[in-house]
Design a protein around this motif. Sequence first.
Motif, PDB file in Angstrom:
ATOM      1  N   LEU A 108       0.670   3.853 -13.421  1.00 40.12           N
ATOM      2  CA  LEU A 108      -0.942   3.913 -13.015  1.00 40.12           C
ATOM      3  C   LEU A 108      -1.331   5.331 -13.111  1.00 40.12           C
ATOM      4  O   LEU A 108      -2.465   5.571 -13.513  1.00 40.12           O
ATOM      5  N   LEU A 109      -0.645   6.099 -12.033  1.00 39.73           N
ATOM      6  CA  LEU A 109      -1.368   7.320 -11.672  1.00 39.73           C
ATOM      7  C   LEU A 109      -1.090   8.471 -12.824  1.00 39.73           C
ATOM      8  O   LEU A 109      -1.982   9.346 -12.704  1.00 39.73           O
ATOM      9  N   SER A 110      -0.066   8.146 -13.569  1.00 41.23           N
ATOM     10  CA  SER A 110      -0.169   9.124 -14.726  1.00 41.23           C
ATOM     11  C   SER A 110      -0.878   8.796 -15.865  1.00 41.23           C
ATOM     12  O   SER A 110      -0.777   9.325 -17.101  1.00 41.23           O
ATOM     13  N   PHE A 111      -1.259   7.654 -15.967  1.00 45.21           N
ATOM     14  CA  PHE A 111      -1.989   6.926 -17.175  1.00 45.21           C
ATOM     15  C   PHE A 111      -3.367   7.926 -17.400  1.00 45.21           C
ATOM     16  O   PHE A 111      -4.029   8.117 -15.865  1.00 45.21           O
ATOM     17  N   PRO A 112      -3.971   8.325 -18.547  1.00 46.99           N
ATOM     18  CA  PRO A 112      -3.274   7.980 -19.771  1.00 46.99           C
ATOM     19  C   PRO A 112      -2.415   8.916 -20.259  1.00 46.99           C
ATOM     20  O   PRO A 112      -1.914   9.074 -21.445  1.00 46.99           O
ATOM     21  N   ALA A 113      -2.060  10.092 -19.488  1.00 47.83           N
ATOM     22  CA  ALA A 113      -1.141  11.300 -19.679  1.00 47.83           C
ATOM     23  C   ALA A 113       0.389  10.894 -19.738  1.00 47.83           C
ATOM     24  O   ALA A 113       1.183  11.389 -20.227  1.00 47.83           O
ATOM     25  N   GLY A 114       0.691   9.700 -19.243  1.00 48.63           N
ATOM     26  CA  GLY A 114       2.026   9.389 -18.798  1.00 48.63           C
ATOM     27  C   GLY A 114       2.790   9.230 -20.062  1.00 48.63           C
ATOM     28  O   GLY A 114       2.433   8.744 -21.333  1.00 48.63           O
ATOM     29  N   LEU A 115       4.347   9.173 -19.855  1.00 53.99           N
ATOM     30  CA  LEU A 115       5.133   8.819 -21.125  1.00 53.99           C
ATOM     31  C   LEU A 115       5.219   7.353 -21.513  1.00 53.99           C
ATOM     32  O   LEU A 115       5.028   6.959 -22.591  1.00 53.99           O
ATOM     33  N   HIS A 116       5.265   6.575 -20.345  1.00 53.69           N
ATOM     34  CA  HIS A 116       4.947   5.099 -20.683  1.00 53.69           C
ATOM     35  C   HIS A 116       3.826   4.357 -20.042  1.00 53.69           C
ATOM     36  O   HIS A 116       3.197   4.937 -19.038  1.00 53.69           O
ATOM     37  N   ASP A 117       3.213   3.443 -20.767  1.00 54.71           N
ATOM     38  CA  ASP A 117       2.063   2.848 -20.064  1.00 54.71           C
ATOM     39  C   ASP A 117       2.249   1.197 -20.451  1.00 54.71           C
ATOM     40  O   ASP A 117       1.194   0.594 -20.341  1.00 54.71           O
ATOM     41  N   ASP A 118       3.296   0.633 -20.284  1.00 53.84           N
ATOM     42  CA  ASP A 118       3.598  -0.793 -20.596  1.00 53.84           C
ATOM     43  C   ASP A 118       3.023  -1.676 -19.485  1.00 53.84           C
ATOM     44  O   ASP A 118       2.357  -2.802 -19.413  1.00 53.84           O
ATOM     45  N   ASP A 119       3.291  -1.004 -18.125  1.00 58.24           N
ATOM     46  CA  ASP A 119       2.758  -1.708 -17.136  1.00 58.24           C
ATOM     47  C   ASP A 119       1.297  -1.704 -16.764  1.00 58.24           C
ATOM     48  O   ASP A 119       0.498  -2.723 -16.565  1.00 58.24           O
ATOM     49  N   VAL A 120       0.705  -0.479 -17.426  1.00 56.99           N
ATOM     50  CA  VAL A 120      -0.929  -0.506 -17.459  1.00 56.99           C
ATOM     51  C   VAL A 120      -1.489  -1.263 -18.443  1.00 56.99           C
ATOM     52  O   VAL A 120      -2.628  -1.922 -18.043  1.00 56.99           O
ATOM     53  N   ASP A 121      -0.947  -1.522 -19.537  1.00 57.29           N
ATOM     54  CA  ASP A 121      -1.244  -2.405 -20.693  1.00 57.29           C
ATOM     55  C   ASP A 121      -1.199  -4.011 -19.941  1.00 57.29           C
ATOM     56  O   ASP A 121      -2.060  -4.670 -20.007  1.00 57.29           O
ATOM     57  N   MET A 122      -0.208  -4.302 -19.278  1.00 54.84           N
ATOM     58  CA  MET A 122      -0.230  -5.719 -18.739  1.00 54.84           C
ATOM     59  C   MET A 122      -1.048  -5.837 -17.630  1.00 54.84           C
ATOM     60  O   MET A 122      -1.783  -6.940 -17.700  1.00 54.84           O
ATOM     61  N   LEU A 123      -1.192  -4.781 -16.673  1.00 56.27           N
ATOM     62  CA  LEU A 123      -2.178  -4.943 -15.847  1.00 56.27           C
ATOM     63  C   LEU A 123      -3.809  -4.952 -16.088  1.00 56.27           C
ATOM     64  O   LEU A 123      -4.483  -5.558 -15.733  1.00 56.27           O
ATOM     65  N   SER A 124      -3.867  -4.188 -17.099  1.00 58.68           N
ATOM     66  CA  SER A 124      -5.224  -4.180 -17.876  1.00 58.68           C
ATOM     67  C   SER A 124      -5.609  -5.457 -18.462  1.00 58.68           C
ATOM     68  O   SER A 124      -6.742  -5.957 -18.258  1.00 58.68           O
ATOM     69  N   LEU A 125      -4.742  -6.097 -19.127  1.00 58.45           N
ATOM     70  CA  LEU A 125      -4.805  -7.590 -19.644  1.00 58.45           C
ATOM     71  C   LEU A 125      -5.035  -8.386 -18.661  1.00 58.45           C
ATOM     72  O   LEU A 125      -5.996  -9.387 -18.609  1.00 58.45           O
ATOM     73  N   MET A 126      -4.339  -8.227 -17.439  1.00 58.30           N
ATOM     74  CA  MET A 126      -4.726  -9.209 -16.264  1.00 58.30           C
ATOM     75  C   MET A 126      -5.867  -9.090 -15.628  1.00 58.30           C
ATOM     76  O   MET A 126      -6.844  -9.959 -15.506  1.00 58.30           O
ATOM     77  N   GLY A 127      -6.338  -7.834 -15.614  1.00 57.06           N
ATOM     78  CA  GLY A 127      -7.740  -7.588 -14.975  1.00 57.06           C
ATOM     79  C   GLY A 127      -8.893  -8.276 -16.130  1.00 57.06           C
ATOM     80  O   GLY A 127      -9.867  -8.834 -15.343  1.00 57.06           O
ATOM     81  N   ARG A 128      -8.646  -7.925 -17.258  1.00 55.25           N
ATOM     82  CA  ARG A 128      -9.478  -8.528 -18.179  1.00 55.25           C
ATOM     83  C   ARG A 128      -9.835 -10.092 -18.167  1.00 55.25           C
ATOM     84  O   ARG A 128     -10.975 -10.916 -18.103  1.00 55.25           O
ATOM     85  N   VAL A 129      -8.353 -10.593 -18.045  1.00 49.92           N
ATOM     86  CA  VAL A 129      -8.193 -12.293 -17.912  1.00 49.92           C
ATOM     87  C   VAL A 129      -9.032 -12.642 -16.689  1.00 49.92           C
ATOM     88  O   VAL A 129      -9.762 -13.593 -16.694  1.00 49.92           O
ATOM     89  N   ILE A 130      -8.907 -11.975 -15.720  1.00 46.84           N
ATOM     90  CA  ILE A 130      -9.319 -12.554 -14.364  1.00 46.84           C
ATOM     91  C   ILE A 130     -10.881 -12.279 -14.291  1.00 46.84           C
ATOM     92  O   ILE A 130     -11.728 -13.242 -14.014  1.00 46.84           O
ATOM     93  N   ASP A 131     -11.241 -11.107 -14.984  1.00 46.64           N
ATOM     94  CA  ASP A 131     -12.827 -11.155 -15.082  1.00 46.64           C
ATOM     95  C   ASP A 131     -13.369 -12.070 -15.880  1.00 46.64           C
ATOM     96  O   ASP A 131     -14.673 -12.547 -15.670  1.00 46.64           O
ATOM     97  N   GLU A 132     -12.839 -12.449 -16.999  1.00 51.51           N
ATOM     98  CA  GLU A 132     -13.318 -13.661 -18.081  1.00 51.51           C
ATOM     99  C   GLU A 132     -12.794 -14.787 -17.616  1.00 51.51           C
ATOM    100  O   GLU A 132     -13.387 -15.895 -18.200  1.00 51.51           O
ATOM    101  N   ALA A 133     -12.131 -15.324 -16.450  1.00 51.20           N
ATOM    102  CA  ALA A 133     -11.775 -16.595 -16.123  1.00 51.20           C
ATOM    103  C   ALA A 133     -12.815 -17.356 -15.532  1.00 51.20           C
ATOM    104  O   ALA A 133     -13.626 -16.932 -14.832  1.00 51.20           O
ATOM    105  N   HIS A 134     -12.814 -18.672 -15.757  1.00 46.65           N
ATOM    106  CA  HIS A 134     -13.648 -19.688 -15.109  1.00 46.65           C
ATOM    107  C   HIS A 134     -13.256 -19.716 -13.546  1.00 46.65           C
ATOM    108  O   HIS A 134     -12.367 -19.891 -13.455  1.00 46.65           O
TER     109      HIS A 134
END
Length: 166
Positions: A108-134
């Motif tokens: 998270l701290l190295s995003f967007p310049a880090g080598l890997h961003d799989d966890d950032v992708d997963m957590l970003s998806l989670m944040g969007r789901v929570i914002d859109e959830a009923h």
Amino acid sequence: GVDANDDIYVAVDYWTGQTSADKWIDEICHQILRNKPMAFFGEGGPIRRSREPFLLKRMRERKSFCRVDWIPSIADKTSRARAFQARASMGKVKLPNNEWGYNILSQLLSFPAGLHDDDVDMLSLMGRVIDEAHPATTTTKVIQQPKDRYDRLFEQAQNEAQTWRM
């Protein structure tokens, strides 16, 4: 998981990896069988079109059932991460105080310049789901359900969580 205060907990029963589709699909089925989630969320677009038939087939074969929702891929990765970033900046994100938590924090701290961003992708998806959830609704009579593995894992995550401010 998300608690009543809208805090996000990354469970201690966590899996990540860059593997072939058959391996991560089997891991998804394994996680569904182990944790009994109400829903699985994946990113829509090319991933959905190329992997959904195999995922649904393996879920049937392994009898690992839950609702599958595909969230459309919008904009760029940085824009998609905004919902999660906002929650993290408010201290609403709890990471486990272990190697997984430190690896996630490092990504998270190295995003967007880090080598890997799989966890950032997963957590970003989670944040969007929570914002859109009923929001959940309750009846006036609350029935106490016996605790299952998910409840115990969620309690464990809450107990072991370390709040990280981004």
